[in-house]
Design an enzyme around this catalytic site. Structure first.
Site, PDB file in Angstrom:
ATOM      1  N   TYR A  97       0.628  -1.243  -0.106  1.00 36.04           N
ATOM      2  CA  TYR A  97      -0.345   0.399   0.402  1.00 36.04           C
ATOM      3  C   TYR A  97       0.606   0.947   0.038  1.00 36.04           C
ATOM      4  O   TYR A  97       0.353   2.278   0.257  1.00 36.04           O
ATOM      5  CB  TYR A  97      -0.818  -0.043   1.108  1.00 36.04           C
ATOM      6  CG  TYR A  97      -2.057  -0.695   0.875  1.00 36.04           C
ATOM      7  CD1 TYR A  97      -2.812  -1.223   0.207  1.00 36.04           C
ATOM      8  CD2 TYR A  97      -2.384  -1.995   1.904  1.00 36.04           C
ATOM      9  CE1 TYR A  97      -4.358  -1.470  -0.090  1.00 36.04           C
ATOM     10  CE2 TYR A  97      -2.958  -3.159   1.627  1.00 36.04           C
ATOM     11  CZ  TYR A  97      -4.084  -3.089   0.299  1.00 36.04           C
ATOM     12  OH  TYR A  97      -5.142  -3.936   0.689  1.00 36.04           O
ATOM     13  N   TYR A 477     -11.200  -0.864   1.225  1.00 39.83           N
ATOM     14  CA  TYR A 477     -11.934  -0.620   2.731  1.00 39.83           C
ATOM     15  C   TYR A 477      -9.942  -0.053   2.960  1.00 39.83           C
ATOM     16  O   TYR A 477     -10.328   0.235   4.432  1.00 39.83           O
ATOM     17  CB  TYR A 477     -11.873  -2.258   3.564  1.00 39.83           C
ATOM     18  CG  TYR A 477     -10.309  -2.888   2.987  1.00 39.83           C
ATOM     19  CD1 TYR A 477      -9.993  -3.669   2.655  1.00 39.83           C
ATOM     20  CD2 TYR A 477     -10.297  -2.698   4.310  1.00 39.83           C
ATOM     21  CE1 TYR A 477      -8.873  -4.363   2.786  1.00 39.83           C
ATOM     22  CE2 TYR A 477      -8.537  -3.283   5.004  1.00 39.83           C
ATOM     23  CZ  TYR A 477      -7.968  -4.144   3.338  1.00 39.83           C
ATOM     24  OH  TYR A 477      -7.063  -5.186   4.337  1.00 39.83           O
ATOM     25  N   ARG A 478      -9.316  -0.280   2.609  1.00 40.72           N
ATOM     26  CA  ARG A 478      -7.804   1.251   2.448  1.00 40.72           C
ATOM     27  C   ARG A 478      -7.224   0.838   1.130  1.00 40.72           C
ATOM     28  O   ARG A 478      -6.621  -0.341  -0.176  1.00 40.72           O
ATOM     29  CB  ARG A 478      -7.300  -1.204   2.878  1.00 40.72           C
ATOM     30  CG  ARG A 478      -5.412  -0.681   2.997  1.00 40.72           C
ATOM     31  CD  ARG A 478      -5.476  -2.152   4.816  1.00 40.72           C
ATOM     32  NE  ARG A 478      -4.187  -2.368   4.984  1.00 40.72           N
ATOM     33  CZ  ARG A 478      -3.604  -3.032   5.056  1.00 40.72           C
ATOM     34  NH1 ARG A 478      -4.472  -4.329   5.799  1.00 40.72           N
ATOM     35  NH2 ARG A 478      -2.391  -3.491   6.110  1.00 40.72           N
TER      36      ARG A 478
END
Lengths: 531, 531
Positions: A97, A477-478
């Site tokens: 991420y 969600y992320r």
């Protein structure tokens, strides 16, 4: 490729060179010069590991490593005073991420590699209190050293910090696999530099400081998830008691369309309480990638025929469910039978199997494969192998839309994601985490990190996927740094009421606008004037 | 006793008569004169039912009954414009904690008896979306009318609104007995009049709007629990699937000191996942009070000898655990055996018993007693009988400190509470809700409501108990109007950092300081200057 650090150092947007110099001197004074890094290995380590090395869009200008909560408070106060934007990470992992890299170019990164203590393990109530740099491996080792009576929930890979992963809504695979939901108390440095404790811990005397879900009045815990409203400096988290019996079960189905009854059956088992963990339904690419690189399996776009052939070579299903059971032997045996009954009723030719052991026998000998161990809170580095799928210098970026956990949604969402991934030349590589009523339809985006064009293609795909799937009803969600604004855009109800609300909180709590600007698409007034 | 309404009406503190008149006219214009009440039955109904009737410390000056979200928005905007403090309730029940009455004398109460729709029941994912006035009975009836495939979690008495109870951290007795934790989406009118939706519902398209625990970025759901930061106008809550088998079990122990092993065994069963609901451990006074008033059982202070004699007459234990099991028959049978094993190992001469039925047979015929039904989400009005303990005109006020769920804490806290209750001439009447790691040690405070001195004594006891038990480490989780400031005082860490933080949010979101001033001890700047 050698990475060259810019000289002079990058400056954060909106900060004059003189002011920046003064701020850096003040940081040195506050935490010691040796913990203020303007160049060197740490600066390289704390970039986005999978960005093109020369791409400086998310480079920090400096890294600070505080050694105490007081030093964190001092940093935050100095940053506000001098108007220097900060960014926060734990160990600096979370590589899929964006790693430790800041959203805003030139931000000063606070890294917690020096604050890794385990402050308390309560073996009566089952919780642990941690500092922001403590890694999952350190937690696992500590619990083991104490006799193993309590298990953590961990992600697959354990090198990251527990607090970093948890505050980013990280997912594990035990009863507490929704990591953020297992918090029982936070200590937070607010943008003002003041310290806050949440829940019952806000009382200096409370015996249930880390035992009760909340305190008296509004519960502010949630404000510090995926947040730029404060810096978590301590976290208490629930642990699971080592069960008398542990079972890792698997169910493999042969056809793509079997995903529908499989998801419905999994949801039924979760909602009735037979399953209590976060099961995963995956394809075959993860397993294939652990054994050999892509070119040994596939050429060009993966056709259904190629996929089926590989699946048979690997002895896997088109879709492969894994789940786990924990508890007294008699209960677990009854639950295992129930799982078999519900799953085989849903897909009669599916293949049901399991491995089981006493709770104190869960190790690599009894459970040779990582997926069977991680559901018992045992992470490993093994999965990193799979990143070499397209090149030994590989990268990955996860796209993780959320849907209701129904078969119909799995079919629809799967089709949409597959289309967009293949449109960008990517492999469809799903790993569906079933939360009960919802599922995180995580898709691994694997790319050749030695090829700048492949990386840019990945970013293009990522933003396109966020926007296209968001419009269809599947927000993520992320998110990776590169998609945070696009992801936040999907939360559009009532003219983005949610974003406007959080930004109002942001401006009230951080009037200088220095703490993690842009995190999750939330910008302080100072940086959002252009929107 | 006849209740006389003051003429002219009470005015809220800090509001001039002229400004108030203008505001009332504006409210009439906004929601219709017939829904603005300055006198009449509703004004009496929405007082604190158990206060001394002439005690006007918590009287509202008016009651507004909006019929739509837009009308709530209009009210909030007008209140801010005219500086008129508001107070919010659902149905106006919650009698043991002060009912519908406002913290600040003369506040204008918003009551939701006109907004009681059930907006959605999702029978695939198991959730319901409600308006703020919908009662538990209405929800129970609706689910039954749909075939009963989904069960709610309810408090003992079902006349209150689901949203009112849930937002006050109300407790039920199923897997979702921690009602606030079962929220999957809120719609909130902010003090600005703007509308916010939380979690995935903040996306206008999200298919998982009521299926996933949170959205992208900070989770603001908790801000609206026990809160004066917004008015909840819609709430989505999880439901439980009707189980194949339902078991209501009981375990009775004979000695006071058996509470310690009983609590430890209950915690063990909860943490290992065998029990999944919120079990209750109670004494005998509730049952005694359902059968006859106090004077037929006891005279003066209840001695251990009297207690034991009554316990034997009632066929009860000194302490009585109730819990429930839900699930497939085979699993439930194994869990039942496990419960028997753990409980009888803890207290060998305890008496284990149970009643069981198929999930679609849970009714008054199979489970004649309320405690066995309420764990299946079936509330009743029966408990109201017990309020007549000291006088047919009786009142009650709950003191509910929180402790870790350990035997040692149960012994210590029980002793402390008993001392303070008996010091004030009250009966020690515990009903312990075991959450797993924590317990809410709820103590019913029953008093003669026809006696003004008895009521004042109750208030004196309540504040003393909050402060004394708070100092010992046992703050309360929920509070009566009379104790809100004292309760908030217990959250004192770092010079009341929690209160200061929430007040900062309050001032940012509600600069006019009109929404529920003083709720849970949180005051807007306008009213806290004196502190």
């Amino acid at each position: 490729m050698t990475i060259e650090l810019p000289k002079p150092a990058l400056l954060p947007e909106g900060v004059a060179p003189d002011a920046y110099e003064v701020a850096i001197d003040a940081f040195r004074e506050a935490i010691g010069s040796e913990h203020v890094h303007l160049d060197g290995e740490l600066m390289v380590e704390l970039r986005d590991a999978y960005a093109w090395p020369a791409d400086d869009r998310h480079w920090p200008s400096a890294v600070l490593q505080p050694g105490s909560v007081e030093e964190v408070q001092a940093i935050v106060r100095l940053a506000a005073e001098h108007g220097v934007p900060l960014w926060v990470n734990g160990q600096g992992k979370n590589l899929g991420y964006g790693g430790a890299a800041p959203r805003l170019r030139g931000s000063v990164t606070i890294n917690f590699q020096r604050m890794t203590r385990i402050l308390e393990v309560n073996e009566e109530l089952g919780y642990v209190v941690l500092e922001p740099g403590t890694t999952y491996y350190e937690l696992v080792d500590e619990l083991k050293a104490r006799g193993g009576a309590w298990w953590p929930s961990t992600p697959d890979i354990g090198w990251g910090s527990v607090i970093g992963n948890t505050s980013d809504y990280g997912v594990g695979y035990t009863e507490f696999g929704d990591h953020f939901a297992s918090i029982v108390g936070l200590e937070v440095v607010l943008p003002s530099g003041e310290l806050l404790r949440t829940g019952m811990w806000a009382s200096s005397t409370a015996t249930a400081a880390h035992a009760h879900p909340r305190g008296f009045g509004p519960d502010v815990t949630g404000l510090f998830g995926q947040s730029n409203l404060g810096i978590i400096t301590k976290m208490a988290k629930k642990l699971s008691p080592r069960p008398e019996r542990y079972v890792a079960l698997r169910f493999r189905v042969q056809r793509d369309e079997d995903i529908a009854p499989l998801v419905d059956a999994t949801r039924e088992l979760l909602l009735e309480g037979t399953l209590r963990n976060i099961p995963v339904i995956g394809g075959i690419l993860g397993t294939a990638a652990m054994r050999a690189p892509r070119h040994e399996w596939f050429e060009g776009r993966i056709t259904d025929e190629q996929y089926r052939a590989t699946m048979q070579k690997l002895g896997m299903g088109w879709w492969n469910l894994r789940a786990a059971l924990y508890g007294p032997t008699g209960v677990v045996e009854a639950q295992l039978e129930r799982c078999r009954e519900v799953l085989t009723a849903a897909v009669p030719d599916g293949e049901f199997s399991f491995l089981e052991a006493a709770g104190d026998e869960v190790d690599a000998e009894h459970f040779p494969l990582h997926p069977d161990r991680v559901q018992a809170g045992l992470p490993s580095q093994g999965l990193l192998e799979s990143i070499k799928w397209r090149n030994p210098d590989g990268g990955h970026l996860e796209f993780s839309p959320v849907a209701p956990a129904t078969g119909a949604e799995a079919l629809k969402l799967g089709g949409l994601v597959r289309d967009v991934m293949e449109e960008y030349g990517l492999d469809f590589w799903p790993s569906i985490c079933v939360f009960g009523r919802s599922m995180v339809y995580l898709c691994v985006g694997n790319f050749d990190h030695s090829d700048e064009a492949a990386i840019e293609n990945m970013y293009d795909y990522y933003e396109a996927a966020i926007r296209r799937l968001g419009a269809e009803g599947y927000p993520i969600y992320r998110g990776h740094l590169r998609g945070m604004d696009a992801a936040q855009d999907q939360f559009d109800w009532n003219d983005h009421a949610y974003r406007r609300f959080v930004e109002r909180l942001k401006d009230a709590l951080d009037p200088a606008g220095v703490l993690s600007p842009g995190k999750q698409g939330i910008w302080p007034a100072r940086y959002r004037s252009g929107r």
